[in-house]
Motif scaffolding. Structure first.
Motif, PDB file in Angstrom:
ATOM      1  N   LYS A   7       0.782  -1.089   0.198  1.00 21.40           N
ATOM      2  CA  LYS A   7       0.104   0.014  -0.125  1.00 21.40           C
ATOM      3  C   LYS A   7       0.888   1.090   0.063  1.00 21.40           C
ATOM      4  O   LYS A   7       1.659   1.401   0.967  1.00 21.40           O
ATOM      5  CB  LYS A   7      -0.835   0.132   1.296  1.00 21.40           C
ATOM      6  N   VAL A   8       0.823   1.868  -1.076  1.00 19.59           N
ATOM      7  CA  VAL A   8       1.571   3.316  -1.172  1.00 19.59           C
ATOM      8  C   VAL A   8       0.727   4.476  -0.965  1.00 19.59           C
ATOM      9  O   VAL A   8      -0.400   4.789  -1.618  1.00 19.59           O
ATOM     10  CB  VAL A   8       2.472   3.160  -2.414  1.00 19.59           C
ATOM     11  N   THR A   9       1.015   5.216   0.028  1.00 19.27           N
ATOM     12  CA  THR A   9       0.193   6.445   0.169  1.00 19.27           C
ATOM     13  C   THR A   9       0.946   7.641  -0.302  1.00 19.27           C
ATOM     14  O   THR A   9       0.385   8.779  -0.348  1.00 19.27           O
ATOM     15  CB  THR A   9      -0.156   6.709   1.699  1.00 19.27           C
ATOM     16  N   ALA A  10       2.307   7.672  -0.511  1.00 15.31           N
ATOM     17  CA  ALA A  10       2.902   8.736  -0.940  1.00 15.31           C
ATOM     18  C   ALA A  10       3.119   8.882  -2.378  1.00 15.31           C
ATOM     19  O   ALA A  10       2.799   7.884  -3.245  1.00 15.31           O
ATOM     20  CB  ALA A  10       4.385   8.780  -0.325  1.00 15.31           C
ATOM     21  N   GLY A  11       3.127  10.347  -2.787  1.00 10.79           N
ATOM     22  CA  GLY A  11       3.311  10.515  -4.047  1.00 10.79           C
ATOM     23  C   GLY A  11       4.302  11.648  -4.551  1.00 10.79           C
ATOM     24  O   GLY A  11       5.477  11.396  -3.622  1.00 10.79           O
ATOM     25  N   ALA A  12       4.193  12.562  -5.271  1.00  9.90           N
ATOM     26  CA  ALA A  12       5.228  13.251  -5.579  1.00  9.90           C
ATOM     27  C   ALA A  12       5.808  14.257  -4.473  1.00  9.90           C
ATOM     28  O   ALA A  12       6.915  14.649  -4.245  1.00  9.90           O
ATOM     29  CB  ALA A  12       5.007  14.405  -6.710  1.00  9.90           C
TER      30      ALA A  12
ATOM     31  N   LEU B 175      -3.349   7.421 -13.403  1.00 10.40           N
ATOM     32  CA  LEU B 175      -4.093   7.940 -14.494  1.00 10.40           C
ATOM     33  C   LEU B 175      -2.972   8.123 -15.509  1.00 10.40           C
ATOM     34  O   LEU B 175      -1.603   8.116 -15.195  1.00 10.40           O
ATOM     35  CB  LEU B 175      -4.224   9.481 -14.043  1.00 10.40           C
ATOM     36  N   PRO B 176      -3.167   8.118 -16.816  1.00 13.89           N
ATOM     37  CA  PRO B 176      -2.300   7.961 -17.984  1.00 13.89           C
ATOM     38  C   PRO B 176      -1.291   9.302 -17.666  1.00 13.89           C
ATOM     39  O   PRO B 176      -1.727  10.177 -17.634  1.00 13.89           O
ATOM     40  CB  PRO B 176      -3.011   8.068 -19.213  1.00 13.89           C
ATOM     41  N   GLY B 177       0.202   8.894 -17.896  1.00 19.59           N
ATOM     42  CA  GLY B 177       1.105   9.846 -17.900  1.00 19.59           C
ATOM     43  C   GLY B 177       1.370  10.465 -16.725  1.00 19.59           C
ATOM     44  O   GLY B 177       2.485  10.878 -16.665  1.00 19.59           O
ATOM     45  N   ARG B 178       0.710  10.281 -15.777  1.00 21.98           N
ATOM     46  CA  ARG B 178       1.341  10.848 -14.398  1.00 21.98           C
ATOM     47  C   ARG B 178       2.588  10.122 -13.809  1.00 21.98           C
ATOM     48  O   ARG B 178       3.351  10.778 -13.404  1.00 21.98           O
ATOM     49  CB  ARG B 178       0.228  10.635 -13.341  1.00 21.98           C
ATOM     50  N   ALA B 179       2.880   8.942 -14.146  1.00 20.17           N
ATOM     51  CA  ALA B 179       4.006   8.277 -13.560  1.00 20.17           C
ATOM     52  C   ALA B 179       5.270   8.646 -14.517  1.00 20.17           C
ATOM     53  O   ALA B 179       6.134   8.876 -13.840  1.00 20.17           O
ATOM     54  CB  ALA B 179       3.841   6.796 -13.632  1.00 20.17           C
ATOM     55  N   ALA B 180       5.071   9.060 -15.759  1.00 17.73           N
ATOM     56  CA  ALA B 180       6.095   9.643 -16.618  1.00 17.73           C
ATOM     57  C   ALA B 180       6.641  10.999 -16.209  1.00 17.73           C
ATOM     58  O   ALA B 180       7.623  11.346 -16.512  1.00 17.73           O
ATOM     59  CB  ALA B 180       5.660   9.558 -17.874  1.00 17.73           C
ATOM     60  N   GLU B 181       5.735  11.626 -15.331  1.00 15.24           N
ATOM     61  CA  GLU B 181       6.094  12.915 -15.097  1.00 15.24           C
ATOM     62  C   GLU B 181       6.973  12.776 -13.646  1.00 15.24           C
ATOM     63  O   GLU B 181       7.549  13.914 -13.194  1.00 15.24           O
ATOM     64  CB  GLU B 181       4.673  13.758 -14.831  1.00 15.24           C
ATOM     65  N   PHE B 182       6.732  11.863 -13.056  1.00 17.80           N
ATOM     66  CA  PHE B 182       7.658  11.670 -11.655  1.00 17.80           C
ATOM     67  C   PHE B 182       9.197  11.423 -11.829  1.00 17.80           C
ATOM     68  O   PHE B 182       9.593  10.849 -12.834  1.00 17.80           O
ATOM     69  CB  PHE B 182       7.263  10.510 -11.119  1.00 17.80           C
ATOM     70  N   GLU B 183       9.829  12.525 -11.072  1.00 18.95           N
ATOM     71  CA  GLU B 183      11.271  12.197 -11.309  1.00 18.95           C
ATOM     72  C   GLU B 183      12.032  12.280 -10.004  1.00 18.95           C
ATOM     73  O   GLU B 183      11.437  12.860  -8.877  1.00 18.95           O
ATOM     74  CB  GLU B 183      11.919  13.576 -11.848  1.00 18.95           C
ATOM     75  N   LEU B 184      12.806  11.420  -9.895  1.00 16.69           N
ATOM     76  CA  LEU B 184      13.671  11.151  -8.598  1.00 16.69           C
ATOM     77  C   LEU B 184      15.342  10.834  -9.035  1.00 16.69           C
ATOM     78  O   LEU B 184      15.334   9.782  -9.638  1.00 16.69           O
ATOM     79  CB  LEU B 184      13.259  10.321  -7.461  1.00 16.69           C
TER      80      LEU B 184
END
Length: 123
Positions: free
Chosen positions: A11-16, A52-61
């Motif tokens: 279960k992941v609660t954290a986002g960007a 949602l489509p495209g949201r994971a591609a916007e994530f950077e770390l």
């Protein structure tokens, strides 16, 4: 005699807003899936946006695997679930989510983590 296959429920609660914690959850899920473990990844809280489509591609770390790649790895062999309430709070419907993402609630989550063959992690 072979032992029963174990299931890992994450279960992941954290986002960007908490990128390291978010990336850890997706990394563990992807590595487990690649290792043959049955994975169920739950997107809750701010991680709901990654359904949602495209949201994971916007994530950077920096120094982390691309979230989009990790998500695709889990999708290929595991289950990804978006929390019903989290989706509703963000006006996300089944028509909005990536192919293969289901929307389900606490009853399904509890059923998964309480199964005899399950182990769970929360990030």
């Amino acid at each position: 005699m072979q032992s029963a296959k174990k299931k890992l429920v994450i279960k992941v609660t954290a986002g960007a807003e908490a990128p390291e914690r978010c990336s850890q959850a997706f990394t563990v899920a992807a590595v487990a899936a690649a290792s043959g473990v049955e994975v169920s990844l739950w997107l809750t809280g701010e991680s709901a946006w990654f359904a949602l489509p495209g949201r994971a591609a916007e994530f950077e770390l920096p120094h982390a695997a691309p979230l989009q790649d990790l998500l695709e790895s889990v999708t290929a062999s595991g289950t990804i679930t978006l929390c019903t309430q989290c989706a509703a709070r963000r006006d996300i419907t089944e028509a909005d989510v990536l192919e293969g993402v289901r929307i389900a609630g606490a009853q399904v989550f509890v059923s998964e983590v309480m199964a005899d063959d399950a182990r769970s992690l929360v990030y």
